[in-house]
Design a protein around this motif. Structure first.
Motif, PDB file in Angstrom:
ATOM      1  N   ASN A  14       0.847  -1.204   0.000  1.00 49.07           N
ATOM      2  CA  ASN A  14       0.000   0.000   0.000  1.00 49.07           C
ATOM      3  C   ASN A  14       0.875   1.244   0.000  1.00 49.07           C
ATOM      4  O   ASN A  14       0.561   2.240  -0.660  1.00 49.07           O
ATOM      5  N   ALA A  15       1.969   1.180   0.759  1.00 46.32           N
ATOM      6  CA  ALA A  15       2.903   2.311   0.775  1.00 46.32           C
ATOM      7  C   ALA A  15       3.532   2.477  -0.602  1.00 46.32           C
ATOM      8  O   ALA A  15       3.746   3.602  -1.076  1.00 46.32           O
ATOM      9  N   LEU A  16       3.787   1.356  -1.275  1.00 50.89           N
ATOM     10  CA  LEU A  16       4.333   1.418  -2.639  1.00 50.89           C
ATOM     11  C   LEU A  16       3.362   2.157  -3.573  1.00 50.89           C
ATOM     12  O   LEU A  16       3.765   3.045  -4.330  1.00 50.89           O
ATOM     13  N   SER A  17       2.071   1.811  -3.485  1.00 50.67           N
ATOM     14  CA  SER A  17       1.043   2.498  -4.297  1.00 50.67           C
ATOM     15  C   SER A  17       1.033   3.978  -3.996  1.00 50.67           C
ATOM     16  O   SER A  17       0.908   4.811  -4.888  1.00 50.67           O
ATOM     17  N   TYR A  18       1.130   4.276  -2.701  1.00 50.53           N
ATOM     18  CA  TYR A  18       1.117   5.676  -2.277  1.00 50.53           C
ATOM     19  C   TYR A  18       2.291   6.433  -2.911  1.00 50.53           C
ATOM     20  O   TYR A  18       2.122   7.515  -3.473  1.00 50.53           O
ATOM     21  N   ASN A  19       3.476   5.853  -2.853  1.00 59.17           N
ATOM     22  CA  ASN A  19       4.666   6.512  -3.411  1.00 59.17           C
ATOM     23  C   ASN A  19       4.575   6.634  -4.935  1.00 59.17           C
ATOM     24  O   ASN A  19       4.975   7.646  -5.510  1.00 59.17           O
ATOM     25  N   PHE A  20       4.018   5.597  -5.564  1.00 64.05           N
ATOM     26  CA  PHE A  20       3.817   5.636  -7.018  1.00 64.05           C
ATOM     27  C   PHE A  20       2.917   6.836  -7.359  1.00 64.05           C
ATOM     28  O   PHE A  20       3.196   7.588  -8.301  1.00 64.05           O
ATOM     29  N   GLY A  21       1.870   7.017  -6.556  1.00 65.03           N
ATOM     30  CA  GLY A  21       0.955   8.144  -6.777  1.00 65.03           C
ATOM     31  C   GLY A  21       1.657   9.478  -6.583  1.00 65.03           C
ATOM     32  O   GLY A  21       1.472  10.408  -7.369  1.00 65.03           O
ATOM     33  N   TYR A  22       2.493   9.548  -5.549  1.00 65.99           N
ATOM     34  CA  TYR A  22       3.188  10.815  -5.273  1.00 65.99           C
ATOM     35  C   TYR A  22       4.163  11.157  -6.402  1.00 65.99           C
ATOM     36  O   TYR A  22       4.187  12.280  -6.905  1.00 65.99           O
ATOM     37  N   ILE A  23       4.981  10.185  -6.812  1.00 72.15           N
ATOM     38  CA  ILE A  23       5.949  10.427  -7.892  1.00 72.15           C
ATOM     39  C   ILE A  23       5.199  10.782  -9.182  1.00 72.15           C
ATOM     40  O   ILE A  23       5.562  11.724  -9.890  1.00 72.15           O
ATOM     41  N   GLU A 236      11.277  15.977   1.478  1.00 76.39           N
ATOM     42  CA  GLU A 236      10.638  15.005   0.587  1.00 76.39           C
ATOM     43  C   GLU A 236      10.399  13.672   1.281  1.00 76.39           C
ATOM     44  O   GLU A 236       9.429  12.983   0.975  1.00 76.39           O
ATOM     45  N   ASN A 237      11.266  13.305   2.229  1.00 73.98           N
ATOM     46  CA  ASN A 237      11.024  12.056   2.964  1.00 73.98           C
ATOM     47  C   ASN A 237       9.647  12.086   3.629  1.00 73.98           C
ATOM     48  O   ASN A 237       8.980  11.057   3.725  1.00 73.98           O
ATOM     49  N   LYS A 238       9.216  13.285   4.041  1.00 72.10           N
ATOM     50  CA  LYS A 238       7.904  13.413   4.697  1.00 72.10           C
ATOM     51  C   LYS A 238       6.756  13.107   3.749  1.00 72.10           C
ATOM     52  O   LYS A 238       5.662  12.765   4.179  1.00 72.10           O
ATOM     53  N   ASN A 239       6.996  13.284   2.460  1.00 74.67           N
ATOM     54  CA  ASN A 239       5.930  13.059   1.472  1.00 74.67           C
ATOM     55  C   ASN A 239       5.842  11.614   1.000  1.00 74.67           C
ATOM     56  O   ASN A 239       4.990  11.275   0.193  1.00 74.67           O
ATOM     57  N   LEU A 240       6.778  10.800   1.466  1.00 81.08           N
ATOM     58  CA  LEU A 240       6.861   9.418   0.991  1.00 81.08           C
ATOM     59  C   LEU A 240       6.759   8.454   2.169  1.00 81.08           C
ATOM     60  O   LEU A 240       6.956   8.847   3.323  1.00 81.08           O
ATOM     61  N   ARG A 241       6.463   7.192   1.879  1.00 78.15           N
ATOM     62  CA  ARG A 241       6.344   6.193   2.956  1.00 78.15           C
ATOM     63  C   ARG A 241       7.297   5.034   2.696  1.00 78.15           C
ATOM     64  O   ARG A 241       7.144   4.326   1.702  1.00 78.15           O
ATOM     65  N   PRO A 242       8.273   4.811   3.596  1.00 76.64           N
ATOM     66  CA  PRO A 242       9.160   3.646   3.419  1.00 76.64           C
ATOM     67  C   PRO A 242       8.321   2.369   3.332  1.00 76.64           C
ATOM     68  O   PRO A 242       7.420   2.167   4.144  1.00 76.64           O
ATOM     69  N   ILE A 243       8.588   1.546   2.339  1.00 80.70           N
ATOM     70  CA  ILE A 243       7.763   0.341   2.169  1.00 80.70           C
ATOM     71  C   ILE A 243       8.275  -0.822   3.024  1.00 80.70           C
ATOM     72  O   ILE A 243       7.555  -1.768   3.265  1.00 80.70           O
ATOM     73  N   ALA A 244       9.545  -0.750   3.469  1.00 79.88           N
ATOM     74  CA  ALA A 244      10.139  -1.892   4.168  1.00 79.88           C
ATOM     75  C   ALA A 244      10.328  -1.612   5.662  1.00 79.88           C
ATOM     76  O   ALA A 244      10.824  -0.552   6.036  1.00 79.88           O
ATOM     77  N   THR A 245       9.904  -2.543   6.485  1.00 77.02           N
ATOM     78  CA  THR A 245      10.140  -2.463   7.925  1.00 77.02           C
ATOM     79  C   THR A 245      10.867  -3.736   8.352  1.00 77.02           C
ATOM     80  O   THR A 245      10.374  -4.844   8.096  1.00 77.02           O
ATOM     81  N   LEU A 246      12.032  -3.558   8.958  1.00 77.71           N
ATOM     82  CA  LEU A 246      12.784  -4.720   9.438  1.00 77.71           C
ATOM     83  C   LEU A 246      12.505  -4.893  10.923  1.00 77.71           C
ATOM     84  O   LEU A 246      12.762  -3.993  11.721  1.00 77.71           O
TER      85      LEU A 246
END
Ligand SMILES: *Cc1c(COP(=O)(O)O)cnc(C)c1O
Length: 369
Positions: A14-23, A236-246
């Motif tokens: 979902n975060a990936l979709s979000y970032n795709f939308g932002y870019i 810009e980091n604030k506008n994006l969502r990291p997709i990976a959580t370790l």
């Protein structure tokens, strides 16, 4: 998500979709988006990520090597795939899987055309890479004439695109360098196009380029890190969502007496009585030795626990003296907000790109969608 019960890299599609939308929202009308999914989609999973991006309507994929493109084709991805750094030995594989090579030097052009002739290929798609200052791979601007001459004598290949790569698109203090690269690219690519009987696509922006040089989108842009949640600057980091959580867990807790050591080679000596937690995560999982000796940290119940002593192959120890926690509790190594991969990596003067692509295949991946 349920709490982690072992070391896990959670990938949020979902975060990936979000970032795709932002870019995508940064692109002028009609500009194509190429998603860079090399290195297992920056350490996640290239097939899962590419499937999601294909469903979202991405125009192109880029991978570094032929074998990465082969993996996508073997998993039924049908979007065109640019291979950024093909090697002669893999031309067979490239053609067999309908991958499109970046041709970056006179030698590669000669070799690919010779290969295409031997295979009786017609109009096989290639991409011409021009070096405008990165000095990594690419035709020098002076070699463009060689390209034109060579291309005019063959119908085995078609130039699908002409591209270049910016060396410091995130560095606003040296904007003039990128601006010069962009103008040199414009000149060289126009010259090449004027000497072809058709018009290839042009592209030169990576993620920070997309964010900082909107005037240079040409026909397409290439985004990697942005899709995975980082914009190479705090704003810009604030506008994006990291997709990976370790995530990992606490395997064991020890009380360490004053003067006792923890781990290999007395890498940590307790100055007073303290508590340590041992985590099932080590340098074989991608945690560099440099994170040891107090540099790196993990987050347990929202509190930072520094890594102590030397990182082992399969384990590391953290100081939990001031954190109420128990064996089995969940530990966040990096993820969204307050403990991002960018912050984590900065503790050893590294960057998000390096830590997210370093997490080894041994770490289980799970997907949220
Ligand atoms: C890896 C790569 C990209 C992606 O760059 P990001 O900064 O991750 O967006 C784009 N172009 C080329 C040539 C690359 O090698």
């Amino acid at each position: 998500m349920p709490k982690a019960t072992e070391t896990t890299l959670e990938i949020n599609l979902n975060a990936l979709s979000y970032n795709f939308g932002y870019i995508s929202s940064k692109l002028h009308k009609g500009i194509k988006l190429m998603a860079v999914v090399k290195a297992s989609a920056y350490g996640s999973d290239s097939v899962k990520v590419a499937k999601k991006l294909e469903a979202l309507g991405v125009d192109y994929f880029a991978v570094a090597y032929a074998s990465e493109g082969e993996t996508l084709r073997n998993n039924n991805l049908e979007t065109p795939i640019l291979v950024l750094h093909p090697q002669t030995v893999n031309f067979d594989k490239i053609v067999q899987h309908c991958l499109e090579p970046s041709i970056y030097s006179p030698l590669m052009l000669d070799r690919f055309i010779a290969f295409a002739e031997s295979e009786n290929l017609k109009n096989y798609p290639i991409h011409i890479k021009i070096n405008t200052g990165m000095n990594r791979i690419g035709f020098s601007v002076n070699d463009v004439n060689y390209c034109i001459k060579k291309l005019s004598k063959t119908n085995t290949v078609t130039v699908k695109s002409i591209f270049s790569h910016l060396a410091a698109s995130e560095d606003m203090e040296n904007r003039v360098f990128a601006e010069k690269q962009i103008s040199d690219f414009k000149t060289a690519s126009e010259y090449l196009i004027n000497n072809l009987s058709y018009t290839p696509l042009r592209h030169t922006l990576n993620t920070s380029g997309i964010l900082n040089f909107p005037e240079a989108q040409f026909d397409m842009v290439r985004s990697g890190i942005g899709l995975y949640g980082f914009g190479n600057c705090e704003e810009e980091n604030k506008n994006l969502r990291p997709i990976a959580t370790l995530k990992t867990i606490i395997s064991q807790i020890h009380t360490i007496k004053k003067g006792e050591s923890v781990g290999y080679n007395f890498g940590f000596i307790a100055e007073k009585e303290m508590k340590s937690a041992t985590l099932p995560l080590g340098h074989a999982d991608g945690i560099n030795r440099a994170y040891g000796k107090g540099n790196g940290f993990v987050t347990i119940h929202g509190k930072k626990a520094p890594m102590i002593g030397n990182i082992c192959m399969d384990m590391l120890m953290v100081d939990i003296t001031n954190i109420p926690c128990e064996e089995g509790d969940e530990v966040i190594v990096f993820g969204e907000k307050n403990a991002t991969a960018e912050e984590f990596a900065s503790s050893i003067h590294s960057i998000s790109y390096e830590i997210i692509t370093a997490i080894s295949p041994r770490v289980k991946r799970i997907f949220v969608d």
